[in-house]
Motif scaffolding. Structure first.
Motif, PDB file in Angstrom:
ATOM      1  N   GLU A  29      -9.522  29.511 -12.469  1.00 53.07           N
ATOM      2  CA  GLU A  29     -10.980  29.603 -12.419  1.00 53.07           C
ATOM      3  C   GLU A  29     -11.642  29.007 -13.659  1.00 53.07           C
ATOM      4  N   ASP A  30     -10.846  28.624 -14.658  1.00 50.77           N
ATOM      5  CA  ASP A  30     -11.468  28.119 -15.886  1.00 50.77           C
ATOM      6  C   ASP A  30     -10.926  26.775 -16.371  1.00 50.77           C
ATOM      7  N   LYS A  31      -9.973  26.185 -15.648  1.00 46.16           N
ATOM      8  CA  LYS A  31      -9.431  24.890 -16.061  1.00 46.16           C
ATOM      9  C   LYS A  31      -9.942  23.773 -15.150  1.00 46.16           C
ATOM     10  N   CYS A  32     -10.077  22.590 -15.746  1.00 44.78           N
ATOM     11  CA  CYS A  32     -10.527  21.415 -14.994  1.00 44.78           C
ATOM     12  C   CYS A  32      -9.379  20.417 -14.895  1.00 44.78           C
ATOM     13  N   ARG A  33      -9.039  20.041 -13.691  1.00 41.96           N
ATOM     14  CA  ARG A  33      -7.985  19.044 -13.458  1.00 41.96           C
ATOM     15  C   ARG A  33      -8.643  17.672 -13.429  1.00 41.96           C
ATOM     16  N   LEU A  34      -8.708  17.025 -14.589  1.00 43.09           N
ATOM     17  CA  LEU A  34      -9.352  15.716 -14.722  1.00 43.09           C
ATOM     18  C   LEU A  34      -8.292  14.626 -14.584  1.00 43.09           C
ATOM     19  N   SER A  35      -8.596  13.619 -13.790  1.00 44.49           N
ATOM     20  CA  SER A  35      -7.630  12.530 -13.607  1.00 44.49           C
ATOM     21  C   SER A  35      -8.342  11.220 -13.296  1.00 44.49           C
ATOM     22  N   LEU A  36      -7.678  10.145 -13.662  1.00 46.98           N
ATOM     23  CA  LEU A  36      -8.057   8.793 -13.242  1.00 46.98           C
ATOM     24  C   LEU A  36      -7.100   8.393 -12.135  1.00 46.98           C
ATOM     25  N   SER A  37      -7.609   7.814 -11.077  1.00 45.13           N
ATOM     26  CA  SER A  37      -6.710   7.415  -9.993  1.00 45.13           C
ATOM     27  C   SER A  37      -7.222   6.166  -9.311  1.00 45.13           C
ATOM     28  N   GLY A  38      -6.318   5.504  -8.628  1.00 43.06           N
ATOM     29  CA  GLY A  38      -6.688   4.291  -7.912  1.00 43.06           C
ATOM     30  C   GLY A  38      -5.470   3.657  -7.268  1.00 43.06           C
ATOM     31  N   TRP A  39      -5.597   2.389  -6.923  1.00 41.61           N
ATOM     32  CA  TRP A  39      -4.520   1.686  -6.219  1.00 41.61           C
ATOM     33  C   TRP A  39      -4.375   0.274  -6.768  1.00 41.61           C
ATOM     34  N   PHE A  40      -3.136  -0.174  -6.789  1.00 43.80           N
ATOM     35  CA  PHE A  40      -2.839  -1.593  -6.980  1.00 43.80           C
ATOM     36  C   PHE A  40      -2.668  -2.202  -5.588  1.00 43.80           C
ATOM     37  N   HIS A  41      -3.348  -3.313  -5.358  1.00 45.74           N
ATOM     38  CA  HIS A  41      -3.353  -3.921  -4.028  1.00 45.74           C
ATOM     39  C   HIS A  41      -2.311  -5.035  -3.929  1.00 45.74           C
ATOM     40  N   GLY A  42      -1.770  -5.153  -2.740  1.00 46.15           N
ATOM     41  CA  GLY A  42      -0.760  -6.168  -2.473  1.00 46.15           C
ATOM     42  C   GLY A  42      -0.369  -6.121  -1.011  1.00 46.15           C
ATOM     43  N   PRO A  43       0.683  -6.861  -0.621  1.00 44.39           N
ATOM     44  CA  PRO A  43       1.093  -6.856   0.789  1.00 44.39           C
ATOM     45  C   PRO A  43       1.543  -5.471   1.223  1.00 44.39           C
ATOM     46  N   SER A  44       0.993  -4.988   2.348  1.00 41.68           N
ATOM     47  CA  SER A  44       1.331  -3.654   2.849  1.00 41.68           C
ATOM     48  C   SER A  44       2.727  -3.661   3.457  1.00 41.68           C
ATOM     49  N   LEU A  45       3.369  -2.497   3.419  1.00 39.07           N
ATOM     50  CA  LEU A  45       4.662  -2.351   4.070  1.00 39.07           C
ATOM     51  C   LEU A  45       4.474  -2.264   5.574  1.00 39.07           C
ATOM     52  N   GLU A  46       5.476  -2.664   6.318  1.00 35.80           N
ATOM     53  CA  GLU A  46       5.387  -2.643   7.779  1.00 35.80           C
ATOM     54  C   GLU A  46       5.283  -1.203   8.275  1.00 35.80           C
ATOM     55  N   ARG A  47       4.382  -0.987   9.211  1.00 36.18           N
ATOM     56  CA  ARG A  47       4.188   0.351   9.762  1.00 36.18           C
ATOM     57  C   ARG A  47       4.763   0.421  11.170  1.00 36.18           C
ATOM     58  N   PRO A  48       5.555   1.476  11.470  1.00 32.72           N
ATOM     59  CA  PRO A  48       6.034   1.661  12.840  1.00 32.72           C
ATOM     60  C   PRO A  48       4.875   2.081  13.736  1.00 32.72           C
ATOM     61  N   PRO A  49       5.048   2.005  15.062  1.00 35.02           N
ATOM     62  CA  PRO A  49       3.973   2.455  15.958  1.00 35.02           C
ATOM     63  C   PRO A  49       3.584   3.898  15.649  1.00 35.02           C
ATOM     64  N   ARG A  50       2.292   4.184  15.669  1.00 33.89           N
ATOM     65  CA  ARG A  50       1.821   5.536  15.370  1.00 33.89           C
ATOM     66  C   ARG A  50       2.278   6.516  16.451  1.00 33.89           C
ATOM     67  N   HIS A  51       2.700   7.679  16.002  1.00 33.08           N
ATOM     68  CA  HIS A  51       3.124   8.717  16.938  1.00 33.08           C
ATOM     69  C   HIS A  51       1.900   9.296  17.644  1.00 33.08           C
ATOM     70  N   ILE A  52       1.974   9.411  18.954  1.00 33.03           N
ATOM     71  CA  ILE A  52       0.889   9.990  19.748  1.00 33.03           C
ATOM     72  C   ILE A  52       1.345  11.348  20.264  1.00 33.03           C
ATOM     73  N   GLU A  53       0.622  12.384  19.907  1.00 37.43           N
ATOM     74  CA  GLU A  53       0.976  13.728  20.351  1.00 37.43           C
ATOM     75  C   GLU A  53       0.710  13.888  21.838  1.00 37.43           C
ATOM     76  N   PRO A  54       1.590  14.582  22.559  1.00 35.96           N
ATOM     77  CA  PRO A  54       1.305  14.870  23.973  1.00 35.96           C
ATOM     78  C   PRO A  54       0.123  15.817  24.070  1.00 35.96           C
ATOM     79  N   PRO A  55      -0.713  15.657  25.082  1.00 32.39           N
ATOM     80  CA  PRO A  55      -1.877  16.545  25.214  1.00 32.39           C
ATOM     81  C   PRO A  55      -1.454  17.963  25.576  1.00 32.39           C
TER      82      PRO A  55
END
Length: 521
Positions: A227-253
């Motif tokens: 209740e009394d501490k602050c989690r301070l951070s710097l964050s971001g991304w380095f950009h470049g060629p994305s890794l190959e993604r498999p087909p997204r899983h679709i949940e059954p209804p």
């Protein structure tokens, strides 16, 4: 002479301004060690472990690297922290997160922010590109975040076009695991969906964490409990060629069911008599049609509501945790383990009589006896036909030219849910494409003294919009009905640590129960 002296003064002032614009950030000497670079590169490519001094690389559950004492100078780091805390922060809150974020730091002129930005996206980017064996773009993508009590960032994978490596630099006070705010890393299942937290990284001063963004890089920032501490951070991304993604899983209804053949006896046994009054039903329908939502307080008879609530808190109902964590986190009761009174309440909400009652409340066609727009059109066509016969006119009637369509069978799907600290549901990329017209029903069964600041409310939002259209808060024995169209999505806001202050006894009594149903015409 005076002019020359004035030029010298001006040049000196310009030099001071240039110096003020940027303080050089000297990074860890480990980054200059060729043996370290070679070791990290080899371990990363082989998905192995490596450590040297304050640098650690681990590839379980996905490749990530920790560099302690990332910035060499203590004074630089302390001044950087001061500059960051002086920035303007904006509260960010949606289904996935709640925290405070600065504006983009891409063009900030503060000397230490400028210096670190230059070091990160200059020399460090080059070092990282060599380690990964890819060319990282010079794109600057960096911001500052403050996480304080109850702030959280739930499970996600960071994947977005162009992101290749994520990084976080912590500028925190002495931090313990019990303070929360850990960076939690998830394992994944056979469908590349997150399964469970297998590693938690505790933030520490001047420590940089980076990881490869991939289809399995699921992580979260655990809720801050201090209740009394602050989690301070710097964050971001380095950009470049994305890794190959498999087909997204679709949940059954979820399987849907038509109504159960139960008559109005159930309604008489369970419901507040007020809601069985025909005139009051008309009043409810008018209000619902005006706003597409309504809350019906004291919906069940008081003795029935108490019986169900007590049975849920005292009986050994079988509960199953629902996931995956990037979609939901709550428990569902097994139908076979319901206490008798809970089964009867479930039957009530699935009954034919209740489908008809919902039709009367909402004007939706959830029962074949309820009027519909088609009925009104047919009635008008009949009146027009009678008028033509009376006047002797001829011609095809509109109804004669219509295709006879079989009316669809109204169906429903429901869950008995148990919620506790840490529970939530999240919006998902595929939700919008599968959205349907539907009537949501929510009946909280046990949530005494629930407060707005706890979270746990159901939020309705327009697709691809941040603005909330409606929030439905848990209120005991108050039946909430909400009609949503194909452009409306919903989620349950993360239940935070404040809910743990409720004056209950055991963990079972600290839980919140509700019946959640969806009805389709």
């Amino acid at each position: 002479m005076n002019c020359k002296r004035q030029r010298d003064i001006e040049n000196a002032e310009k030099g001071k301004k240039r110096k003020k614009r940027e303080e050089r950030a000297e990074l860890s000497p480990l980054l200059e060690d060729e043996d370290v670079k070679r070791g990290v590169k080899e371990a990363w490519s082989q998905r192995a472990q490596y450590s040297h001094g304050g640098l650690e690389l681990d590839c379980h559950p996905f490749p990530h690297c920790i560099i302690r004492n990332f910035i060499q100078s203590d004074s630089f780091t302390e001044n950087l922290q001061r500059e960051l805390l002086d920035l303007n922060f904006h509260e960010k809150s949606n289904d996935l997160y709640k925290f405070n974020q600065s504006d983009d730091l891409k063009k900030r002129k503060e000397p230490h922010i400028t210096g670190l930005r230059a070091a990160l996206f200059g020399l460090f980017r080059s070092w990282l590109g060599e380690v990964l064996g890819v060319e990282l773009e010079p794109t600057v993508d960096i911001s500052c975040a403050k996480y304080q009590y109850t702030d959280v960032l739930l499970c996600h994978d960071d994947e977005l076009e162009g992101r290749r490596v994520a990084f976080i630099l912590y500028l925190v006070p002495p931090w313990e695991r019990s303070d929360g705010g850990t960076l939690d890393l998830f394992s994944t299942d056979d469908h590349f969906q997150p399964h469970s937290v297998v590693k938690s990284l505790v933030p520490s001063w001047n420590t940089l964490v980076l990881f490869e963004v991939s289809p399995v890089s699921f992580h979260q920032v655990a809720e801050v409990l201090s209740e009394d501490k602050c989690r301070l951070s710097l964050s971001g991304w380095f950009h470049g060629p994305s890794l190959e993604r498999p087909p997204r899983h679709i949940e059954p209804p979820f399987p849907r069911s038509p109504h159960l053949p139960r008559d109005e006896t159930l309604l008489l046994e369970w419901l507040n008599p007020l809601y069985l009054d025909v005139d009051y039903q008309s009043q409810v329908q008018q209000e619902f049609e005006d706003s597409s939502e309504i809350q019906l307080k004291n919906f069940l008879k008081e003795e029935k509501f108490k019986e169900v609530s007590e049975a849920l808190r005292s009986t050994d109902v079988q509960w199953t945790k629902q996931g995956p964590p990037n979609r939901r986190c709550y428990e569902v009761a097994s139908l076979e383990s319901f206490p008798q009174c809970v089964s009867a309440c479930w039957e009530l909400l699935c009954s034919e009589a209740f489908f008809l009652l919902l039709s009367n409340f909402t004007g939706l066609r959830l029962h074949y006896l309820s009027p519909s727009d088609e009925d009104e059109e047919e009635e008008k066509d009949q009146e027009d036909e009678e008028e033509r016969e009376a006047t002797g006119s001829s011609g095809d009637t509109p109804s004669a030219n219509k295709n006879n369509k079989e009316p669809s069978t109204p169906v429903c799907v429901g869950e008995l849910r148990r919620w506790a600290h840490g529970g939530y549901t999240l919006l998902h990329d595929g939700d919008a494409s599968r959205a349907e017209y539907a009537l949501d029903l929510l009946l909280p069964l046990s949530c005494p003294d629930w407060q707005t600041e706890f979270g746990g409310f159901t939020s309705y939002v327009a697709n691809e919009e941040d603005e909330e259209l409606l929030m439905v808060y848990p209120e005991e024995n108050s039946l909430a009905l909400v009609y949503r169209d194909k452009e409306t999505l919903k989620f349950v806001k993360h239940i935070n640590h404040r809910s743990s202050t409720l004056p209950f006894g055991d963990s079972c009594r600290r839980a919140v129960y509700d019946l959640s149903f969806v009805y389709y015409e």
